[in-house]
Design a protein around this motif. Structure first.
Motif, PDB file in Angstrom:
ATOM      1  N   ALA A 122       0.827  -1.205   0.000  1.00  0.00           N
ATOM      2  CA  ALA A 122       0.000   0.000   0.000  1.00  0.00           C
ATOM      3  C   ALA A 122       0.861   1.256   0.000  1.00  0.00           C
ATOM      4  O   ALA A 122       0.577   2.222  -0.721  1.00  0.00           O
ATOM      5  CB  ALA A 122      -0.929   0.005   1.213  1.00  0.00           C
ATOM      6  N   ILE A 123       1.915   1.253   0.800  1.00  0.00           N
ATOM      7  CA  ILE A 123       2.804   2.414   0.859  1.00  0.00           C
ATOM      8  C   ILE A 123       3.472   2.646  -0.485  1.00  0.00           C
ATOM      9  O   ILE A 123       3.511   3.759  -0.999  1.00  0.00           O
ATOM     10  CB  ILE A 123       3.865   2.224   1.962  1.00  0.00           C
ATOM     11  CG1 ILE A 123       3.203   2.267   3.325  1.00  0.00           C
ATOM     12  CG2 ILE A 123       4.938   3.298   1.871  1.00  0.00           C
ATOM     13  CD1 ILE A 123       4.117   1.883   4.456  1.00  0.00           C
TER      14      ILE A 123
ATOM     15  N   SER B 191       9.289  13.613   2.635  1.00  0.00           N
ATOM     16  CA  SER B 191       8.232  14.428   3.235  1.00  0.00           C
ATOM     17  C   SER B 191       6.851  13.902   2.862  1.00  0.00           C
ATOM     18  O   SER B 191       5.945  13.857   3.705  1.00  0.00           O
ATOM     19  CB  SER B 191       8.383  15.888   2.833  1.00  0.00           C
ATOM     20  OG  SER B 191       8.154  16.047   1.450  1.00  0.00           O
ATOM     21  N   HIS B 192       6.681  13.464   1.625  1.00  0.00           N
ATOM     22  CA  HIS B 192       5.398  12.903   1.216  1.00  0.00           C
ATOM     23  C   HIS B 192       5.132  11.579   1.924  1.00  0.00           C
ATOM     24  O   HIS B 192       4.013  11.301   2.360  1.00  0.00           O
ATOM     25  CB  HIS B 192       5.356  12.702  -0.300  1.00  0.00           C
ATOM     26  CG  HIS B 192       4.029  12.247  -0.800  1.00  0.00           C
ATOM     27  ND1 HIS B 192       3.790  10.948  -1.177  1.00  0.00           N
ATOM     28  CD2 HIS B 192       2.857  12.900  -0.976  1.00  0.00           C
ATOM     29  CE1 HIS B 192       2.539  10.824  -1.569  1.00  0.00           C
ATOM     30  NE2 HIS B 192       1.951  11.998  -1.445  1.00  0.00           N
TER      31      HIS B 192
ATOM     32  N   PHE C 266       2.041  10.642   4.452  1.00  0.00           N
ATOM     33  CA  PHE C 266       1.187   9.494   4.167  1.00  0.00           C
ATOM     34  C   PHE C 266       1.116   8.559   5.368  1.00  0.00           C
ATOM     35  O   PHE C 266       0.040   8.084   5.737  1.00  0.00           O
ATOM     36  CB  PHE C 266       1.704   8.743   2.937  1.00  0.00           C
ATOM     37  CG  PHE C 266       0.951   7.494   2.623  1.00  0.00           C
ATOM     38  CD1 PHE C 266      -0.287   7.562   2.014  1.00  0.00           C
ATOM     39  CD2 PHE C 266       1.482   6.252   2.934  1.00  0.00           C
ATOM     40  CE1 PHE C 266      -0.991   6.408   1.721  1.00  0.00           C
ATOM     41  CE2 PHE C 266       0.788   5.099   2.648  1.00  0.00           C
ATOM     42  CZ  PHE C 266      -0.450   5.172   2.038  1.00  0.00           C
ATOM     43  N   LEU C 267       2.248   8.297   6.005  1.00  0.00           N
ATOM     44  CA  LEU C 267       2.261   7.397   7.159  1.00  0.00           C
ATOM     45  C   LEU C 267       1.494   7.977   8.343  1.00  0.00           C
ATOM     46  O   LEU C 267       0.810   7.243   9.061  1.00  0.00           O
ATOM     47  CB  LEU C 267       3.700   7.081   7.552  1.00  0.00           C
ATOM     48  CG  LEU C 267       4.451   6.173   6.590  1.00  0.00           C
ATOM     49  CD1 LEU C 267       5.887   5.998   7.039  1.00  0.00           C
ATOM     50  CD2 LEU C 267       3.763   4.827   6.470  1.00  0.00           C
ATOM     51  N   VAL C 268       1.583   9.272   8.547  1.00  0.00           N
ATOM     52  CA  VAL C 268       0.812   9.905   9.622  1.00  0.00           C
ATOM     53  C   VAL C 268      -0.684   9.752   9.348  1.00  0.00           C
ATOM     54  O   VAL C 268      -1.464   9.418  10.241  1.00  0.00           O
ATOM     55  CB  VAL C 268       1.207  11.393   9.773  1.00  0.00           C
ATOM     56  CG1 VAL C 268       0.205  12.139  10.618  1.00  0.00           C
ATOM     57  CG2 VAL C 268       2.587  11.508  10.346  1.00  0.00           C
ATOM     58  N   ALA C 269      -1.088   9.978   8.106  1.00  0.00           N
ATOM     59  CA  ALA C 269      -2.508   9.854   7.757  1.00  0.00           C
ATOM     60  C   ALA C 269      -2.998   8.425   7.924  1.00  0.00           C
ATOM     61  O   ALA C 269      -4.094   8.186   8.446  1.00  0.00           O
ATOM     62  CB  ALA C 269      -2.727  10.322   6.319  1.00  0.00           C
ATOM     63  N   VAL C 270      -2.202   7.454   7.514  1.00  0.00           N
ATOM     64  CA  VAL C 270      -2.601   6.046   7.637  1.00  0.00           C
ATOM     65  C   VAL C 270      -2.686   5.647   9.102  1.00  0.00           C
ATOM     66  O   VAL C 270      -3.637   4.984   9.527  1.00  0.00           O
ATOM     67  CB  VAL C 270      -1.619   5.129   6.872  1.00  0.00           C
ATOM     68  CG1 VAL C 270      -1.812   3.677   7.247  1.00  0.00           C
ATOM     69  CG2 VAL C 270      -1.800   5.304   5.387  1.00  0.00           C
TER      70      VAL C 270
ATOM     71  N   ALA D 294     -10.329   4.131  15.435  1.00  0.00           N
ATOM     72  CA  ALA D 294      -9.064   4.775  15.093  1.00  0.00           C
ATOM     73  C   ALA D 294      -8.531   5.457  16.351  1.00  0.00           C
ATOM     74  O   ALA D 294      -9.310   5.821  17.240  1.00  0.00           O
ATOM     75  CB  ALA D 294      -9.269   5.785  13.978  1.00  0.00           C
ATOM     76  N   PRO D 295      -7.219   5.632  16.457  1.00  0.00           N
ATOM     77  CA  PRO D 295      -6.670   6.275  17.662  1.00  0.00           C
ATOM     78  C   PRO D 295      -7.269   7.646  17.954  1.00  0.00           C
ATOM     79  O   PRO D 295      -7.533   7.967  19.117  1.00  0.00           O
ATOM     80  CB  PRO D 295      -5.175   6.381  17.355  1.00  0.00           C
ATOM     81  CG  PRO D 295      -4.913   5.285  16.402  1.00  0.00           C
ATOM     82  CD  PRO D 295      -6.159   5.164  15.571  1.00  0.00           C
ATOM     83  N   CYS D 296      -7.500   8.448  16.923  1.00  0.00           N
ATOM     84  CA  CYS D 296      -8.078   9.773  17.171  1.00  0.00           C
ATOM     85  C   CYS D 296      -9.529   9.660  17.651  1.00  0.00           C
ATOM     86  O   CYS D 296      -9.956  10.426  18.511  1.00  0.00           O
ATOM     87  CB  CYS D 296      -7.961  10.649  15.934  1.00  0.00           C
ATOM     88  SG  CYS D 296      -8.681   9.949  14.455  1.00  0.00           S
TER      89      CYS D 296
END
Length: 75
Positions: free
Chosen positions: A4-5, A23-24, A28-32, A45-47
């Motif tokens: 996926a990454i 940076s991209h 992406f990893l933060v969003a996933v 989800a954690p949030c």
């Protein structure tokens, strides 16, 4: 996860430098990681879990956790 990454970053976009790719990839990893649902958190989800704890008023947070999250705060 690695497929996926690679599919969402390296194969879909053209990067002029390694710094641009890094940076991209980090974004992406933060969003996933914020969006993935975890079995240990009852499929939240954690949030979402943090927001539920804040709403329950258990006193674990001194500051609203929604204000500490990166990205658009649209809760």
């Amino acid at each position: 996860m690695n497929r996926a990454i690679k599919g969402e970053t390296v194969k879909r976009h053209h990067y002029d430098s390694h710094d641009q790719q890094r940076s991209h990839l980090s974004g992406f990893l933060v969003a996933v990681n914020l969006a993935c649902r975890l079995k240990t958190l009852s499929s939240l989800a954690p949030c979402e879990y943090n927001c539920n704890i804040w709403v329950s008023g258990s006193g674990r947070f001194s500051v609203n956790p929604i204000h500490q999250m990166p990205g658009q705060n649209t809760w």
